[in-house]
Enzyme design. Structure first.
Site, mmCIF file in Angstrom:
data_model
loop_
_atom_site.group_PDB
_atom_site.id
_atom_site.type_symbol
_atom_site.label_atom_id
_atom_site.label_comp_id
_atom_site.label_asym_id
_atom_site.label_seq_id
_atom_site.Cartn_x
_atom_site.Cartn_y
_atom_site.Cartn_z
ATOM 1 N N THR B 211 18.999 1.041 -8.919
ATOM 2 C CA THR B 211 20.036 0.585 -7.997
ATOM 3 C C THR B 211 19.272 -0.127 -6.904
ATOM 4 O O THR B 211 18.100 0.161 -6.701
ATOM 5 C CB THR B 211 20.767 1.813 -7.409
ATOM 6 O OG1 THR B 211 21.565 2.399 -8.425
ATOM 7 C CG2 THR B 211 21.668 1.444 -6.244
ATOM 8 N N ARG B 239 32.931 4.606 -16.534
ATOM 9 C CA ARG B 239 32.299 5.475 -15.535
ATOM 10 C C ARG B 239 31.887 4.687 -14.292
ATOM 11 O O ARG B 239 31.334 3.598 -14.381
ATOM 12 C CB ARG B 239 31.057 6.134 -16.161
ATOM 13 C CG ARG B 239 30.270 7.014 -15.172
ATOM 14 C CD ARG B 239 29.010 6.314 -14.703
ATOM 15 N NE ARG B 239 28.187 7.186 -13.863
ATOM 16 C CZ ARG B 239 27.115 6.773 -13.188
ATOM 17 N NH1 ARG B 239 26.723 5.523 -13.274
ATOM 18 N NH2 ARG B 239 26.437 7.604 -12.435
ATOM 19 N N GLY B 241 29.729 5.261 -10.683
ATOM 20 C CA GLY B 241 28.809 6.162 -9.979
ATOM 21 C C GLY B 241 29.030 6.122 -8.479
ATOM 22 O O GLY B 241 30.119 5.769 -8.006
ATOM 23 N N GLY B 265 24.191 9.399 -9.700
ATOM 24 C CA GLY B 265 25.368 9.177 -8.861
ATOM 25 C C GLY B 265 26.354 10.325 -8.771
ATOM 26 O O GLY B 265 26.939 10.562 -7.709
#
Lengths: 344, 344
Positions: B211, B239, B241, B265
Site C-alpha cells: 500500500t 473485498r 480493506g 487491513g
C-alpha cells in the site's frame, strides 16, 4: 460412636465448604440489556397519523421483544442483535431490507454491518441488491470469511457459496419508496440538476437518515452491535454511508460499549462516531451517556451533521442520543419491559 | 530645524513600532514535515537485490521530494500528499495504481482515501478499475461531491462527470503481479481450494500488505493524510480493506495528527487504527510516537495483525511504527533532507 459422629461432622463441613465455594464461582446474575433504533430525522408528531405511529410502535416492540427473548434464553448479544434487526429489515416501515429506498438508477443497494465486543470481530456488506437480510450476511462475512467488508456482486457470490439464497430485486419494492424517488427526481429536474453538490442534499431528512440498528448486552457480559440500511433516496455513484463502516456506524468492544448510528452518514464517517464514543469511555472514563452526548450534541452538531446513536455499556447502562427532531427507538427498562419512544 | 528633527524622530519611532508590530503578527516560520510509506511486510535485506533496493530508495526519494517541493512553495499539506502519492501510484514498484496486484478475476481493483485535518473533510474511492490515480479521484470526491466514499462503476461515472479520463485496464498490467496471481492460484488449487478461510490468508505477506501513503504538515500548521492500494493478490468477493476507510487506514485532524496505515487491513478496520491513534493523543495526551506504538506494538500485536503506520503531529513530530519485518518509508529530517529506510 464418637468416631462416626466426628466423620459425619467432617463430611458436613466439607459439604458446606464446597457449596459455598460453588456459589462464589457461579456467575453473578447479570443484567441483560437491549436498545434498538429505526432511524433518526425530521420525525414530528404532526407528520405521523395515529395509525402510522401505532404501526411503528408495534414493529419496534416486536423487534425488541425478539431480541429480549434471545437474551432471556441464554443467547448471545450477537444473536439478539441479528434477530431484532431481521424483523426491522423485513418490515416495509424502515429503510432497510424490504422497504429500502431507491438509488438514482431505480435499484436498491443495501449496506449492513455487525460487530462482536468480546473478540472485536466484525463483518459488513455494502452495495448488495439481492440479499433479503443484509445483517445476516454481514454476520456470515464475520464468521466465515477472513474479511470484514465485502461489496457488490462479489458479496453476493460469497453469499451463494455460503448457502444464502438471492432474492429477486422486486422483493424490495414498495410504492412509497418508489414515489419518493420520483419526487426526488422531479426536484432535481426543477433546478438542482446542474448542481451535483446540492443534489446529494436534496432529500427530506427522513428519507436520508433512515437506518435500523441494535445493541445488546448478554448474560455473559458480552456486547454486540449491528446496523442495516438502504442508504439515501436517489443516491448515485456507488455511494456508501456509515452503516457498513466499522468505527463509524457500528462498533462494539466489551471494554467499553456497543454503538449503532443513524444519520447523515458522511459526517459520521468523518468523525468516526461509534469508535470515538468508545474512545471517550476508555480514555476519558466518560459514562456511555456522557460519551454519546459529547460526540452527537457537541462534535456532530459543530460539524453540521444530523442524526443519532444508541449505545449500551457492559453494565447495561444505555444511551439514546440524537440532534434531529426524532429517532425511532426502543429499549428494555430496568424491569425488562419494552419502552418505545419516537419524538424528542 | 528642531521641529523637523522632531518629526523625523517621531517618524522613526512610528516605523520601528510598526515593524516590530508587523513582526509580531507575522506567522512564525513553522516547520513543514512529511513522511511517506510504500507498504509494510516481510521485507528482508536478503530478499532484495542491490538493484531493487536502489530502485525503491530512488522512487521513495523522488516521491518525498515532490511533496517537499509543494510544501516549500507554500502549497497545502493536501497538495503535498497528493503529489507524493501520485508518484508512487505511477511506479510499478508499489501495489497501488500501475503495479497493483490482481484480484481472483484477473482484474485490478483500486482503493484510495484522503483527509484534510483542518476541515475534517474526507474523500475515498473503492473498487475502481479504470482510474490511473485513485488518490486524485478520492480528493475530487472530497471536494466536489457531498459524499465521502464512492465505489465501483458509480465512482467511475462520477470521475468522468468531473473530467477524469478512464484508462484501459491494461495500463495496470505488470508481469510481476500477473505471475504472483498465477502462483496464488496454484497454491489455492494444491490444497486450499476448499478452505475459503485459508484462501484469503494464503498470500505471502509482502503481496498482501503493499500500500502507499503519505502524511504532511504545511507552513500554515495544517495536516493531511492519504493512502492508496491495489489490495490483496487474488482477492475475492469485492473485498475492501482499510485503505479507503476513514478512521482505519487514513485519518487527519489538526488537533492531533495525520495517519496513513499499511498492513493486514481487516485488523486495522477492527481496531480503527488511525482514529485510535488520534484519540490517544487527544484524550490521553500521548505523543504521536507513544500513540502509534500503543496501537501498533500493543493492540495490533495482541489481536494478531501485522503492518504499520506513518504519522505526523501539528508540531512536525513524526512516527513510523510497524510490527512487520520491514516498511518502505521516507521522511524529511529536521534539516529538511530526505531519509529513506526499508528494514527494521
Amino acid at each position: 460412636m464418637r468416631r462416626s459422629l466426628c466423620l459425619v461432622f467432617c463430611l458436613c463441613l466439607l459439604w458446606v465448604g464446597s457449596t459455598a465455594h460453588a456459589h462464589r464461582n457461579q456467575p453473578q446474575s447479570r443484567r441483560i440489556g437491549m436498545v434498538i433504533h429505526g432511524g433518526a430525522g425530521t420525525i414530528l408528531k404532526s407528520s405521523l397519523t395515529p395509525e402510522m405511529e401505532k404501526a411503528y410502535r408495534d414493529k419496534l416492540t416486536e423487534s425488541l421483544l425478539a431480541g429480549k427473548s434471545v437474551l432471556e434464553n441464554h443467547g448471545s448479544s450477537l444473536d439478539a442483535v441479528e434477530a431484532a434487526i431481521r424483523i426491522l429489515e423485513d418490515s416495509p416501515l424502515f429503510n432497510a431490507g424490504k422497504g429500502a429506498v431507491f438509488t438514482a438508477d431505480g435499484t436498491n443497494s443495501l449496506d449492513a454491518s455487525v460487530m462482536e465486543g468480546k473478540s472485536l470481530k466484525a463483518g459488513a456488506v455494502a452495495g448488495v441488491g439481492h440479499i433479503k437480510n443484509p445483517i445476516s450476511l454481514a454476520r456470515i462475512v464475520m464468521e466465515k470469511s477472513p474479511h470484514v467488508l465485502l461489496t457488490g456482486k462479489g458479496a453476493e457470490t460469497f453469499a451463494q457459496l455460503n448457502g444464502v439464497k438471492l432474492v429477486n430485486p422486486k422483493y424490495f419494492f414498495t410504492e412509497r419508496r418508489w414515489e419518493e424517488l420520483q419526487h426526488e427526481k422531479e426536484l432535481e429536474k426543477k433546478g438542482l440538476k446542474e448542481n451535483m453538490r446540492a443534489a446529494g442534499f436534496s432529500s427530506p431528512e427522513d428519507r436520508k437518515y433512515g437506518t435500523v440498528g441494535a445493541v445488546a448486552l448478554d448474560e455473559t457480559g458480552s456486547l454486540a452491535a449491528g446496523t442495516s440500511t438502504g442508504g439515501m433516496t436517489n443516491k448515485k455513484w456507488g455511494r456508501i454511508g456509515d452503516s457498513p463502516i466499522i468505527g463509524a456506524g457500528t462498533y462494539a468492544n466489551n471494554q467499553t460499549c456497543a454503538v449503532s448510528a443513524t444519520g447523515h452518514g458522511e459526517y459520521f464517517i468523518r468523525l468516526g462516531v461509534a469508535r470515538d464514543i468508545a474512545a471517550l469511555m476508555e480514555y476519558q472514563k466518560l459514562s456511555v451517556k456522557e460519551a454519546t452526548e459529547t460526540v452527537i450534541l457537541k462534535k456532530l452538531e459543530a460539524l453540521g451533521g444530523k442524526g443519532g446513536v444508541i449505545a449500551i455499556d457492559r453494565n447495561g447502562n444505555i444511551a439514546m442520543t440524537f440532534n434531529s427532531e426524532g429517532m425511532y427507538r426502543a429499549y428494555l427498562n430496568p424491569e425488562g419491559q419494552p419502552v418505545v419512544e419516537i419524538f424528542r
